[in-house]
Design a protein around this motif. Structure first.
Motif, mmCIF file in Angstrom:
data_model
loop_
_atom_site.group_PDB
_atom_site.id
_atom_site.type_symbol
_atom_site.label_atom_id
_atom_site.label_comp_id
_atom_site.label_asym_id
_atom_site.label_seq_id
_atom_site.Cartn_x
_atom_site.Cartn_y
_atom_site.Cartn_z
ATOM 1 N N LEU A 174 -0.383 -5.609 -19.557
ATOM 2 C CA LEU A 174 -0.106 -5.433 -18.141
ATOM 3 C C LEU A 174 0.831 -4.242 -17.975
ATOM 4 O O LEU A 174 1.682 -3.988 -18.839
ATOM 5 C CB LEU A 174 0.567 -6.685 -17.567
ATOM 6 N N SER A 175 0.688 -3.534 -16.864
ATOM 7 C CA SER A 175 1.572 -2.394 -16.640
ATOM 8 C C SER A 175 3.007 -2.869 -16.445
ATOM 9 O O SER A 175 3.262 -3.867 -15.777
ATOM 10 C CB SER A 175 1.103 -1.593 -15.422
ATOM 11 N N GLU A 176 3.959 -2.138 -17.057
ATOM 12 C CA GLU A 176 5.369 -2.502 -16.920
ATOM 13 C C GLU A 176 5.847 -2.314 -15.495
ATOM 14 O O GLU A 176 6.631 -3.108 -14.977
ATOM 15 C CB GLU A 176 6.226 -1.663 -17.870
ATOM 16 N N GLN A 177 5.378 -1.259 -14.842
ATOM 17 C CA GLN A 177 5.744 -0.969 -13.471
ATOM 18 C C GLN A 177 4.518 -1.120 -12.572
ATOM 19 O O GLN A 177 3.426 -0.716 -12.942
ATOM 20 C CB GLN A 177 6.310 0.456 -13.350
ATOM 21 N N PRO A 178 4.688 -1.708 -11.393
ATOM 22 C CA PRO A 178 3.553 -1.847 -10.476
ATOM 23 C C PRO A 178 3.015 -0.489 -10.035
ATOM 24 O O PRO A 178 3.763 0.481 -9.915
ATOM 25 C CB PRO A 178 4.150 -2.607 -9.288
ATOM 26 N N LEU A 179 1.712 -0.435 -9.807
ATOM 27 C CA LEU A 179 1.118 0.763 -9.220
ATOM 28 C C LEU A 179 1.490 0.878 -7.746
ATOM 29 O O LEU A 179 1.641 1.975 -7.208
ATOM 30 C CB LEU A 179 -0.402 0.717 -9.345
ATOM 31 N N GLY A 180 1.613 -0.259 -7.084
ATOM 32 C CA GLY A 180 1.996 -0.305 -5.683
ATOM 33 C C GLY A 180 2.959 -1.443 -5.455
ATOM 34 O O GLY A 180 2.847 -2.512 -6.073
ATOM 35 N N ARG A 181 3.931 -1.217 -4.571
ATOM 36 C CA ARG A 181 4.946 -2.243 -4.284
ATOM 37 C C ARG A 181 5.329 -2.152 -2.817
ATOM 38 O O ARG A 181 5.788 -1.114 -2.348
ATOM 39 C CB ARG A 181 6.181 -2.041 -5.159
ATOM 40 N N LEU A 182 5.102 -3.249 -2.091
ATOM 41 C CA LEU A 182 5.378 -3.265 -0.668
ATOM 42 C C LEU A 182 6.360 -4.383 -0.358
ATOM 43 O O LEU A 182 6.090 -5.552 -0.625
ATOM 44 C CB LEU A 182 4.084 -3.470 0.112
ATOM 45 N N VAL A 183 7.518 -4.038 0.202
ATOM 46 C CA VAL A 183 8.507 -5.026 0.607
ATOM 47 C C VAL A 183 8.173 -5.484 2.020
ATOM 48 O O VAL A 183 7.958 -4.664 2.910
ATOM 49 C CB VAL A 183 9.926 -4.428 0.555
ATOM 50 N N VAL A 184 8.133 -6.797 2.222
ATOM 51 C CA VAL A 184 7.672 -7.328 3.508
ATOM 52 C C VAL A 184 8.796 -7.993 4.302
ATOM 53 O O VAL A 184 8.555 -8.943 5.049
ATOM 54 C CB VAL A 184 6.489 -8.297 3.318
ATOM 55 N N GLY A 185 10.020 -7.518 4.177
ATOM 56 C CA GLY A 185 11.129 -8.011 4.983
ATOM 57 C C GLY A 185 11.590 -9.391 4.576
ATOM 58 O O GLY A 185 11.609 -9.734 3.394
ATOM 59 N N THR A 186 11.945 -10.217 5.540
ATOM 60 C CA THR A 186 12.528 -11.531 5.246
ATOM 61 C C THR A 186 11.477 -12.626 5.106
ATOM 62 O O THR A 186 11.820 -13.775 4.817
ATOM 63 C CB THR A 186 13.507 -11.938 6.359
ATOM 64 N N ASP A 187 10.215 -12.286 5.332
ATOM 65 C CA ASP A 187 9.146 -13.289 5.278
ATOM 66 C C ASP A 187 8.511 -13.349 3.899
ATOM 67 O O ASP A 187 8.002 -12.349 3.384
ATOM 68 C CB ASP A 187 8.063 -12.977 6.313
ATOM 69 N N LEU A 188 8.518 -14.533 3.307
ATOM 70 C CA LEU A 188 7.937 -14.730 1.978
ATOM 71 C C LEU A 188 6.422 -14.815 2.056
ATOM 72 O O LEU A 188 5.880 -15.669 2.768
ATOM 73 C CB LEU A 188 8.489 -16.016 1.363
#
Length: 397
Positions: free
Chosen positions: A92-106
């Motif tokens: 598996l890749s050590e670092q994500p290809l894409g990463r999106l933070v979605v605020g306070t909502d899980l």
């Protein structure tokens, strides 16, 4: 022996991504090619040869994960991650290809569209559609309102505990914490079913391979719905102290659809099979001393996978439900989700321990003990043949 990560002491088939992970799925290859790992040198005319090439497919395999710390002040972000999978090196890749933070909502649950339609995530009060480009392209890694596409029919409906697309991607089903079951045409969102008292709480959903049936369940009750008729056609009840936990449709070796339901008791878990014609219980396989926290079936229907509260992962063959592989302590805590690759060659499991683990499926072969006895038998046969040959030639009396 698994390859080691260059920056950590853990195997490269296991990576830590910094947040508790609640959901995982494979991204369809067509979406990977067109939205994530784009190759400008490949034209549409090359698609068929590309998809048939195992090496190309391996280099273009990706998974999507969702998780985070929720609304608290833990400092743990809520994120959607896209990670690369290399099946040739089991890594598996050590670092994500894409990463999106979605605020306070899980993003607690998600459903990946079977083609290029992105994914829907269940947040605490609503469901939102995320396109692959949004996850890949934002340089600041922070979601903005323009990237959030709230599904208006699923706005302010409370927490959804289960989401599922039908195999064609033309129907979406959602199951709520308050027990409401909703079914829509996709992407028009025309309502096909809205049952407010389907269950006390919907824990799991699965469509049949034909798309004709939808199964929903809570602890004591499983219901079968005719999608076109928008009505329940069967109710399957637990036995004794069972509590239903998960459900999956598949197709057996004869081509018939089969329904798998996972149940837990004080003695451990079990996998129950039902036929899809009379909806009768056929068989139950106990998984002793293991409470099942996650379950899935391979795309070819030949394999079953379970994750346990103790962090173990088990892979079983589906016909006789015999255990093929056991990965003890695959995770440090309960397994939250697991998913087979589209070609059924491997399994990805995730957990609250922030780790994703890639497990390659061992090829079925003869057991060492059987090979040893075959060798002994061959030696004995050769000895007997040699003896009678030499006796016939008068070499021995």
């Amino acid at each position: 022996m698994a390859n080691q990560s260059t920056e950590t002491n853990q195997p490269s088939n296991m990576q830590t991504y910094g947040v508790p992970i609640y959901a995982v799925d494979w991204i369809p290859e067509v979406a990977v090619r067109s939205k994530i790992i784009m190759d400008p040198e490949k034209s549409e005319d090359d698609d068929e040869s590309l998809s048939s090439s195992s090496s190309s497919s391996s280099s273009r395999s990706c998974i999507v994960l969702s998780g985070g710390g929720g609304e608290g002040r833990s400092g743990i972000p809520n994120v959607i991650l896209i990670c690369r999978v290399d099946l040739n090196t089991n890594s598996l890749s050590e670092q994500p290809l894409g990463r999106l933070v979605v605020g306070t909502d899980l993003p607690y649950r998600m459903a990946v569209h079977p083609r290029e339609g992105g994914l829907i995530c269940a947040l605490p009060n609503s469901c939102r559609l995320f396109h692959w480009e949004d996850i890949m392209s934002r340089e600041d890694n922070q979601v903005g309102e323009e990237s959030e596409e709230v599904v208006k029919e699923l706005k302010d409906v409370g927490q959804q505990l289960a989401l599922a697309f039908d195999p064609e991607g033309s129907v979406l089903a959602t199951g709520a914490e308050d027990g409401t079951l909703r079914v829509f045409e996709w992407p028009s969102m025309k309502t096909l079913l809205n049952e407010s008292k389907a269950h006390s709480s919907v824990k799991s959903l699965t469509f049949s391979e034909s798309g004709k049936f939808l199964v929903s369940l809570d602890g004591p009750l499983c219901r079968v719905w005719d999608v076109n008729g928008s009505a329940a056609v069967a109710s399957l009840s637990k036995e004794k102290d069972e509590m239903f936990a998960s459900c999956r449709f598949s197709v057996d070796t004869t081509g018939n659809e089969v329904l798998y339901i996972v149940a837990n008791t004080e003695r451990g878990g079990s996998i129950i099979t039902y036929d899809s014609k009379l909806w009768k219980r056929k068989w139950s396989k106990p998984i002793k001393k293991n409470s099942i926290s996650a379950f899935n079936v391979s795309a070819d229907g030949k394999l079953l996978a379970i994750g346990t509260l103790e962090g173990d992962v088990l892979i079983l063959e589906s016909t006789r439900m015999q255990t093929m592989q056991v990965v003890k302590k695959a995770h440090l805590g309960l397994v939250t989700a697991l998913t087979f690759s589209p070609d059924s060659r491997c399994l990805v499991s995730v957990s609250f321990d922030s780790r994703a683990r890639l497990t390659m499926i061992e090829q079925k072969g003869d057991k060492p003990g059987i090979r040893w006895w075959l060798l002994v038998l061959l030696v004995v046969l050769l000895y007997v043949v040699a003896y009678y040959y030499m006796k016939a030639k008068g070499i021995i009396p």
